[in-house]
Design a protein around this motif. Structure first.
Motif, PDB file in Angstrom:
ATOM      1  N   GLU A  27       0.892  -1.411   0.077  1.00 49.04           N
ATOM      2  CA  GLU A  27      -0.030  -0.223   0.027  1.00 49.04           C
ATOM      3  C   GLU A  27       1.008   1.171  -0.001  1.00 49.04           C
ATOM      4  N   LYS A  28       2.061   1.174   0.713  1.00 44.10           N
ATOM      5  CA  LYS A  28       2.803   2.403   0.814  1.00 44.10           C
ATOM      6  C   LYS A  28       3.519   2.639  -0.528  1.00 44.10           C
ATOM      7  N   VAL A  29       3.673   1.839  -1.250  1.00 48.34           N
ATOM      8  CA  VAL A  29       4.232   1.989  -2.644  1.00 48.34           C
ATOM      9  C   VAL A  29       3.392   2.564  -3.480  1.00 48.34           C
ATOM     10  N   ILE A  30       2.063   1.955  -3.532  1.00 48.59           N
ATOM     11  CA  ILE A  30       0.884   2.365  -4.431  1.00 48.59           C
ATOM     12  C   ILE A  30       0.597   3.974  -3.888  1.00 48.59           C
ATOM     13  N   LYS A  31       0.634   4.074  -2.733  1.00 46.80           N
ATOM     14  CA  LYS A  31       0.189   5.458  -2.546  1.00 46.80           C
ATOM     15  C   LYS A  31       1.080   6.566  -2.688  1.00 46.80           C
ATOM     16  N   LYS A  32       2.512   6.311  -3.057  1.00 48.22           N
ATOM     17  CA  LYS A  32       3.396   6.942  -3.609  1.00 48.22           C
ATOM     18  C   LYS A  32       3.004   7.765  -4.908  1.00 48.22           C
ATOM     19  N   ILE A  33       2.119   7.375  -5.711  1.00 48.90           N
ATOM     20  CA  ILE A  33       1.757   7.818  -6.875  1.00 48.90           C
ATOM     21  C   ILE A  33       0.842   8.857  -6.849  1.00 48.90           C
ATOM     22  N   ASP A  34       1.225   9.827  -7.395  1.00 41.65           N
ATOM     23  CA  ASP A  34       0.376  11.131  -7.294  1.00 41.65           C
ATOM     24  C   ASP A  34      -0.871  11.090  -7.222  1.00 41.65           C
ATOM     25  N   ALA A  35      -1.566  10.368  -8.319  1.00 40.52           N
ATOM     26  CA  ALA A  35      -2.893  10.341  -8.734  1.00 40.52           C
ATOM     27  C   ALA A  35      -3.737   9.657  -7.691  1.00 40.52           C
ATOM     28  N   VAL A  36      -3.198   8.789  -6.767  1.00 38.73           N
ATOM     29  CA  VAL A  36      -3.933   7.825  -5.830  1.00 38.73           C
ATOM     30  C   VAL A  36      -4.085   8.632  -4.577  1.00 38.73           C
ATOM     31  N   ASN A  37      -5.353   8.517  -4.011  1.00 37.77           N
ATOM     32  CA  ASN A  37      -5.634   9.289  -2.700  1.00 37.77           C
ATOM     33  C   ASN A  37      -5.566   8.310  -1.704  1.00 37.77           C
ATOM     34  N   ASP A  38      -6.133   6.948  -1.947  1.00 38.23           N
ATOM     35  CA  ASP A  38      -6.118   5.798  -0.593  1.00 38.23           C
ATOM     36  C   ASP A  38      -5.990   4.617  -1.413  1.00 38.23           C
ATOM     37  N   CYS A  39      -5.459   3.668  -0.657  1.00 37.45           N
ATOM     38  CA  CYS A  39      -5.821   2.193  -1.298  1.00 37.45           C
ATOM     39  C   CYS A  39      -5.666   1.150  -0.059  1.00 37.45           C
ATOM     40  N   CYS A  40      -5.979   0.016  -0.439  1.00 38.14           N
ATOM     41  CA  CYS A  40      -6.016  -1.153   0.399  1.00 38.14           C
ATOM     42  C   CYS A  40      -5.625  -2.422  -0.188  1.00 38.14           C
ATOM     43  N   VAL A  41      -4.811  -3.180   0.258  1.00 36.97           N
ATOM     44  CA  VAL A  41      -4.211  -4.397  -0.402  1.00 36.97           C
ATOM     45  C   VAL A  41      -4.599  -5.514   0.572  1.00 36.97           C
ATOM     46  N   CYS A  42      -5.300  -6.614  -0.121  1.00 38.47           N
ATOM     47  CA  CYS A  42      -5.884  -7.719   0.674  1.00 38.47           C
ATOM     48  C   CYS A  42      -5.174  -8.991  -0.151  1.00 38.47           C
ATOM     49  N   GLY A  43      -5.129  -9.999   0.687  1.00 39.40           N
ATOM     50  CA  GLY A  43      -4.648 -11.241   0.145  1.00 39.40           C
ATOM     51  C   GLY A  43      -5.826 -12.249   0.109  1.00 39.40           C
ATOM     52  N   LYS A  44      -6.108 -12.977  -1.026  1.00 35.07           N
ATOM     53  CA  LYS A  44      -7.229 -13.743  -1.056  1.00 35.07           C
ATOM     54  C   LYS A  44      -6.497 -15.298  -0.790  1.00 35.07           C
ATOM     55  N   LYS A  45      -7.054 -15.918   0.350  1.00 39.39           N
ATOM     56  CA  LYS A  45      -6.518 -17.210   0.742  1.00 39.39           C
ATOM     57  C   LYS A  45      -7.563 -18.403   0.210  1.00 39.39           C
ATOM     58  N   ASP A  46      -6.653 -19.225  -0.223  1.00 42.52           N
ATOM     59  CA  ASP A  46      -7.398 -20.605  -0.523  1.00 42.52           C
ATOM     60  C   ASP A  46      -7.939 -21.325   0.873  1.00 42.52           C
ATOM     61  N   VAL A  58      -8.022   0.878  -5.009  1.00 40.43           N
ATOM     62  CA  VAL A  58      -7.504   2.098  -4.994  1.00 40.43           C
ATOM     63  C   VAL A  58      -8.431   3.261  -5.317  1.00 40.43           C
ATOM     64  N   VAL A  59      -8.257   4.181  -4.778  1.00 41.53           N
ATOM     65  CA  VAL A  59      -9.223   5.564  -4.770  1.00 41.53           C
ATOM     66  C   VAL A  59      -8.235   6.413  -5.328  1.00 41.53           C
ATOM     67  N   GLY A  60      -8.704   7.062  -6.619  1.00 45.10           N
ATOM     68  CA  GLY A  60      -7.668   7.966  -7.214  1.00 45.10           C
ATOM     69  C   GLY A  60      -8.100   7.920  -8.890  1.00 45.10           C
ATOM     70  N   ASP A  61      -7.545   8.956  -9.516  1.00 41.48           N
ATOM     71  CA  ASP A  61      -7.543   9.197 -11.025  1.00 41.48           C
ATOM     72  C   ASP A  61      -6.419   8.590 -11.783  1.00 41.48           C
ATOM     73  N   ASP A  88     -14.638   4.375  -5.627  1.00 42.01           N
ATOM     74  CA  ASP A  88     -14.912   5.844  -5.317  1.00 42.01           C
ATOM     75  C   ASP A  88     -14.494   6.248  -3.975  1.00 42.01           C
ATOM     76  N   MET A  89     -14.739   5.029  -2.906  1.00 41.18           N
ATOM     77  CA  MET A  89     -14.112   5.185  -1.722  1.00 41.18           C
ATOM     78  C   MET A  89     -14.035   3.882  -0.852  1.00 41.18           C
ATOM     79  N   LEU A  90     -13.275   4.007  -0.098  1.00 42.00           N
ATOM     80  CA  LEU A  90     -13.008   2.468   0.933  1.00 42.00           C
ATOM     81  C   LEU A  90     -13.895   2.832   2.205  1.00 42.00           C
ATOM     82  N   PRO A  91     -14.533   1.431   2.627  1.00 41.38           N
ATOM     83  CA  PRO A  91     -15.368   1.519   3.925  1.00 41.38           C
ATOM     84  C   PRO A  91     -14.407   1.854   4.944  1.00 41.38           C
ATOM     85  N   VAL A  92     -15.041   2.540   5.964  1.00 44.16           N
ATOM     86  CA  VAL A  92     -14.397   3.015   7.185  1.00 44.16           C
ATOM     87  C   VAL A  92     -15.342   2.451   8.297  1.00 44.16           C
TER      88      VAL A  92
END
Length: 107
Positions: A27-46, A58-61, A88-92
């Motif tokens: 997430e920290k690496v993705i948030k470095k992108i100027d057009a990204v406002n917020d993000c969340c990364v999740c792992g899908k488990k088997d 990802v929230v952003g343009d 558009d937005m992440l749940p809080v």
């Protein structure tokens, strides 16, 4: 000095590395992108509890192709999200913090 490793051992190492991958680091690496406002990364488990793949919300343009092309310079291939969804937005929760449980329910 040469080390020969079975293909299954390499696959196990990648699964271990992926399951231990810190989503916050990605997430920290993705948030470095100027057009990204917020993000969340999740792992899908088997069913065995191993992480099969990563998904980023990802929230952003910005497009998912742009995100992958930028973060691929900083992250190894097994840490790149397989899916990126632009939202558009992440749940809080009631405290205004990111609600990861609701995000995991989305997929």
């Amino acid at each position: 000095y040469t080390v020969f490793v079975r293909k299954s051992a390499v696959k196990d190492m990648k699964n271990l590395a992926l399951s231990l991958a810190n989503c916050l680091e990605i997430e920290k690496v993705i948030k470095k992108i100027d057009a990204v406002n917020d993000c969340c990364v999740c792992g899908k488990k088997d069913s065995l509890g191993k992480v099969k793949y990563l998904k980023a919300y990802v929230v952003g343009d910005v497009s998912s192709e742009e995100i992958i092309s930028i973060i691929s310079f900083e992250l190894p291939s097994y840490m790149l999200p397989k899916f990126i969804e632009i939202v558009d937005m992440l749940p809080v929760n009631s405290n205004g913090k990111l609600d990861r449980k609701k995000i995991e329910i989305l997929w």
